[in-house]
Motif scaffolding. Structure first.
Motif, PDB file in Angstrom:
ATOM      1  N   VAL A   1      -1.298 -33.527  28.085  1.00  0.00           N
ATOM      2  CA  VAL A   1      -0.300 -32.507  27.789  1.00  0.00           C
ATOM      3  C   VAL A   1       0.757 -33.104  26.871  1.00  0.00           C
ATOM      4  O   VAL A   1       1.320 -34.167  27.184  1.00  0.00           O
TER       5      VAL A   1
ATOM      6  N   ASP B   1       3.016 -30.849  23.977  1.00  0.00           N
ATOM      7  CA  ASP B   1       4.138 -29.943  23.729  1.00  0.00           C
ATOM      8  C   ASP B   1       3.705 -28.486  23.668  1.00  0.00           C
ATOM      9  O   ASP B   1       4.248 -27.698  22.899  1.00  0.00           O
ATOM     10  N   GLN B   2       2.720 -28.123  24.465  1.00  0.00           N
ATOM     11  CA  GLN B   2       2.279 -26.730  24.473  1.00  0.00           C
ATOM     12  C   GLN B   2       1.565 -26.403  25.780  1.00  0.00           C
ATOM     13  O   GLN B   2       1.130 -27.298  26.505  1.00  0.00           O
ATOM     14  N   LYS B   3       1.460 -25.109  26.034  1.00  0.00           N
ATOM     15  CA  LYS B   3       0.669 -24.626  27.154  1.00  0.00           C
ATOM     16  C   LYS B   3      -0.764 -24.512  26.671  1.00  0.00           C
ATOM     17  O   LYS B   3      -1.054 -23.766  25.727  1.00  0.00           O
TER      18      LYS B   3
ATOM     19  N   TRP C   1       6.546 -29.008  29.858  1.00  0.00           N
ATOM     20  CA  TRP C   1       5.172 -28.674  29.476  1.00  0.00           C
ATOM     21  C   TRP C   1       4.174 -29.076  30.556  1.00  0.00           C
ATOM     22  O   TRP C   1       3.155 -28.408  30.753  1.00  0.00           O
TER      23      TRP C   1
ATOM     24  N   GLU D   1       4.416 -26.164  32.970  1.00  0.00           N
ATOM     25  CA  GLU D   1       3.709 -24.987  32.452  1.00  0.00           C
ATOM     26  C   GLU D   1       2.197 -25.123  32.644  1.00  0.00           C
ATOM     27  O   GLU D   1       1.509 -24.178  33.024  1.00  0.00           O
ATOM     28  N   ASN D   2       1.683 -26.291  32.344  1.00  0.00           N
ATOM     29  CA  ASN D   2       0.241 -26.499  32.435  1.00  0.00           C
ATOM     30  C   ASN D   2      -0.230 -26.669  33.874  1.00  0.00           C
ATOM     31  O   ASN D   2      -1.365 -26.329  34.207  1.00  0.00           O
TER      32      ASN D   2
END
Length: 312
Positions: A36, A38-40, A76, A79-80
């Motif tokens: 992970v 910097d994004q979902k 992040w 989120e993940n």
């Protein structure tokens, strides 16, 4: 006693998990890490590394498989983590133990053991993002260069709300050199109230018992030993004899057929060689076969060699 199959990057893929849990003795598996940044991440990233998500988050033998995340950004990772459980993972595991240089260079894995506050923030964010009924576990080593932060790191992870903590009883600098310092886990257990899982240098039933005694932990995690003796969990739990070599060869054939078919043989040669590097520690026959196999680069040639060995 609970026995957990450790995550081993590039070796313990879903096919290996399928095979080892079919032999039995495991209560939980942890996947190879999902990186992970910097994004979902999209669902396909999770299901590629953990196809068990498509069958209720378990292997066909019924063993739960928990998705492992690796990264350094609390938001992040949170989120993940939420996405992983939405997709069917029975909890989330956080990687703070990977010793790989490439991973540490990008501020992931064991390098975070230098940053106690970061460990706390990551675990807290993930715990807050994941519904309470799903466990959030973590895995650490005793430290990066030394053990000076071992107690602080474990306490930070526990205080942040982790459900359990697996401890590989060596520092990153120790690598995989024996011994594993199991008494250190007992020191941590005196300071931390969450369940601990002892890991490192467990190759047989005698070492498992010694680890439990020195670490004061009932629960253990098996990694390289599980690859060296495919029925190690049963050997420990039920005093089963080590799997005979002809049965190991049958497993190799089974793994080969599915690995080549499932991934078009892209990684097969490297993965089977990695497996042999552990099998040869337990089986003299594997040592002899590896001297021939290590020179081969094509999947069909390796499979042919295994077939020949099986028929001899």
């Amino acid at each position: 006693m609970k026995i957990v199959l450790a995550p081993m990057e590039g070796v313990v893929d879903h096919l290996m998990r399928e095979m080892l849990t079919q032999i039995g003795g495991y209560d939980l598996c942890i996947t190879e890490f999902v990186r992970v940044v910097d994004q979902k991440l999209p669902a396909r990233v999770f299901t590629r590394l953990c196809p068990e998500l498509l069958q209720g988050g378990k292997t066909r033998a019924g063993t739960p498989v928990r998705v492992q995340l690796l990264g350094q950004e609390p938001h992040w990772l949170a989120e993940n983590a939420a996405r992983a459980v939405e997709l069917g993972s029975p909890g989330v595991d956080l990687n703070f133990g990977c010793p790989a240089k490439a991973v540490n260079k990008s501020r992931g894995g064991a390098v975070l053991l230098k940053e106690t506050e970061t460990l706390y923030r990551i675990v807290k964010a993930v715990r807050d993002a994941v519904p309470a009924q799903f466990p959030v576990s973590a895995k650490i080593r005793l430290g990066y260069d030394d053990t000076s932060l071992a107690l602080d790191n474990a306490k930070a992870i526990a205080e942040a709300g982790a459900s359990s903590l697996a401890i590989h009883a060596r520092t990153k600098s120790d690598g995989y050199r024996p011994p594993a310092y199991w008494p250190w886990i007992a020191k941590i257990k005196q300071q931390v109230k969450i369940p601990l899982v002892a890991n490192g240098e467990i190759w047989n039933a005698e070492q498992a018992l010694l680890c439990q005694q020195q670490s004061q932990c009932q629960d253990i995690m098996l990694g390289r030993g599980a690859l060296a003796m495919p029925n190690l969990a049963r050997h420990i739990r039920d005093q089963a004899a080590p799997l005979p070599w002809p049965e190991v060869l049958a497993l190799l054939m089974h793994y080969s057929e599915f690995e080549i078919a499932g991934d078009k043989g892209k990684y097969y040669a490297n993965r089977v060689k990695q497996w042999f590097s552990y099998l040869k520690l337990q089986y003299p026959e594997a040592q002899q076969l590896f001297s021939q196999l290590r020179l081969l680069t094509k999947s069909r040639d390796i499979l042919q060699l295994l077939e020949q060995q099986r028929s001899d």
